[in-house]
Design an enzyme around this catalytic site. Structure first.
Site, PDB file in Angstrom:
ATOM      1  N   GLY A 106       0.624  -1.221   0.072  1.00  0.00           N
ATOM      2  CA  GLY A 106      -0.170  -0.179   0.025  1.00  0.00           C
ATOM      3  C   GLY A 106       0.894   1.307   0.069  1.00  0.00           C
ATOM      4  O   GLY A 106       0.314   2.421   0.135  1.00  0.00           O
ATOM      5  N   HIS A 107       2.032   0.892  -0.034  1.00  0.00           N
ATOM      6  CA  HIS A 107       2.898   2.477   0.251  1.00  0.00           C
ATOM      7  C   HIS A 107       4.005   2.179  -1.100  1.00  0.00           C
ATOM      8  O   HIS A 107       5.270   1.964  -1.009  1.00  0.00           O
ATOM      9  CB  HIS A 107       3.763   2.495   1.276  1.00  0.00           C
ATOM     10  CG  HIS A 107       4.184   3.740   1.603  1.00  0.00           C
ATOM     11  ND1 HIS A 107       5.655   3.873   1.116  1.00  0.00           N
ATOM     12  CD2 HIS A 107       4.085   4.940   2.344  1.00  0.00           C
ATOM     13  CE1 HIS A 107       6.271   5.339   1.574  1.00  0.00           C
ATOM     14  NE2 HIS A 107       4.864   5.911   2.246  1.00  0.00           N
ATOM     15  N   PHE A 108       3.732   2.740  -2.411  1.00  0.00           N
ATOM     16  CA  PHE A 108       2.180   3.075  -2.766  1.00  0.00           C
ATOM     17  C   PHE A 108       1.679   2.043  -3.634  1.00  0.00           C
ATOM     18  O   PHE A 108       2.263   1.172  -4.240  1.00  0.00           O
ATOM     19  CB  PHE A 108       2.451   4.336  -3.293  1.00  0.00           C
ATOM     20  CG  PHE A 108       2.949   5.442  -2.420  1.00  0.00           C
ATOM     21  CD1 PHE A 108       2.404   5.978  -1.562  1.00  0.00           C
ATOM     22  CD2 PHE A 108       4.187   5.979  -2.637  1.00  0.00           C
ATOM     23  CE1 PHE A 108       2.860   7.082  -0.725  1.00  0.00           C
ATOM     24  CE2 PHE A 108       4.820   6.934  -1.847  1.00  0.00           C
ATOM     25  CZ  PHE A 108       4.126   7.512  -0.746  1.00  0.00           C
TER      26      PHE A 108
END
Length: 294
Positions: free
Chosen positions: A181-183
């Site tokens: 999720g990053h990113f």
């Protein structure tokens, strides 16, 4: 240690036969290496030594590793990053001995792990200076036992410790849980995790009694992050990058230790933390005041 701090002595005699032999020995090295070697043998100019060392190492590397050597900086690891094996290292040492007209004991090579270690070692030899304090290598098993952190939140894979500093490394594999999720679709290693890695290395320094004069053993379960000031990040880090971590003690007085932190990838600066502060305590029955200043 600077390689630029000594003036060249008076010129020495190098016979045409010796020069021809040297050119033949270095024929697979770059012209810059050959000319630096001849200049060193004729004048004793130690400013040439770094170029000679890099050129000789480069001569034994695979082609795809040569650019990495030139661009990677002094923190590159001889075996892990450049793919040099123990037999090749012996060949490199033999050519260095012949080129610089010096003798190196195999036992002196045991603690040389990075290009910077090699440069400093040879520089001290040619100048007749005492060797710097040896770093103590700390492998993954010791790190796992010495830190309260564990997988998947452990960001120091190996380290070396001396009184003046601790150095460690972490390779971003790309499968770290937070990168999903990053990113989204663009994995970037978080700056906050880089600071966490520096903090873990500082904890390792304390639990391994880095200053050498702490009055007791630091309890790994009694070390906690308190603050981080003066942070600057200058490079994005992504999967495949190897982070070189460095922490240097500024002040250590029970119960607080303060460190300066640096991160690089090869020769590129990544992040800097002016002060990382940790609160610590000793194992039961071993606490008493002690101070270490920069």
């Amino acid at each position: 240690m600077s390689l630029l701090s000594m003036e060249a002595p008076s010129e020495k005699i190098l016979s045409p036969e010796d020069e021809e032999m040297m050119r033949d020995s270095l024929k697979r090295c770059s012209p810059e290496t050959v000319e630096s070697a001849l200049a060193y043998r004729k004048t004793g100019d130690v400013d040439r030594v770094a170029v000679i060392i890099i050129g000789i190492i480069e001569r034994f590397l695979e082609p795809d590793m040569r650019a990495r050597l030139r661009k990677g900086g002094d923190n590159q690891r001889i075996f892990e990053d450049l793919g040099i094996d123990s037999l090749t290292l012996v060949e490199i040492v033999m050519l260095v001995e012949e080129t610089l007209d010096m003798s190196i004991d195999n036992n002196e090579l045991r603690d040389l792990r990075t290009i910077g270690d090699v440069k400093t070692f040879i520089d001290c030899k040619v100048r007749g200076l005492p060797m710097p304090e040896k770093a103590r290598h700390v492998g993954a098993e010791v790190i796992d036992q010495a830190l309260p952190h564990g997988q998947p939140f452990l960001f120091v894979q190996e380290a070396s410790i001396r009184k003046s500093e601790a150095r460690g490394s972490y390779k971003i594999n790309g499968d770290e849980f937070f990168l999903e999720g990053h990113f989204k679709g663009n994995p970037v290693f978080p700056a906050s995790i880089m600071l966490e890695a520096l903090g873990q290395l500082a904890v390792l320094y304390l639990t391994q009694n880095g200053p050498g004069d702490l009055p007791g053993k630091v309890d790994k379960d009694k070390v906690f992050f308190t603050s981080c000031d003066g942070v600057r990040c200058t490079r994005v880090c992504k999967p495949g990058d190897v982070l070189t971590l460095t922490v240097k003690p500024k002040r250590i007085k029970h119960p607080v230790g303060t460190f300066e932190g640096h991160i690089s990838v090869g020769a590129e600066k990544v992040a800097f933390a002016e002060e990382i502060s940790l609160m610590f305590d000793f194992c039961s029955g071993e606490s008493s005041p002690s101070t270490v200043s920069e």
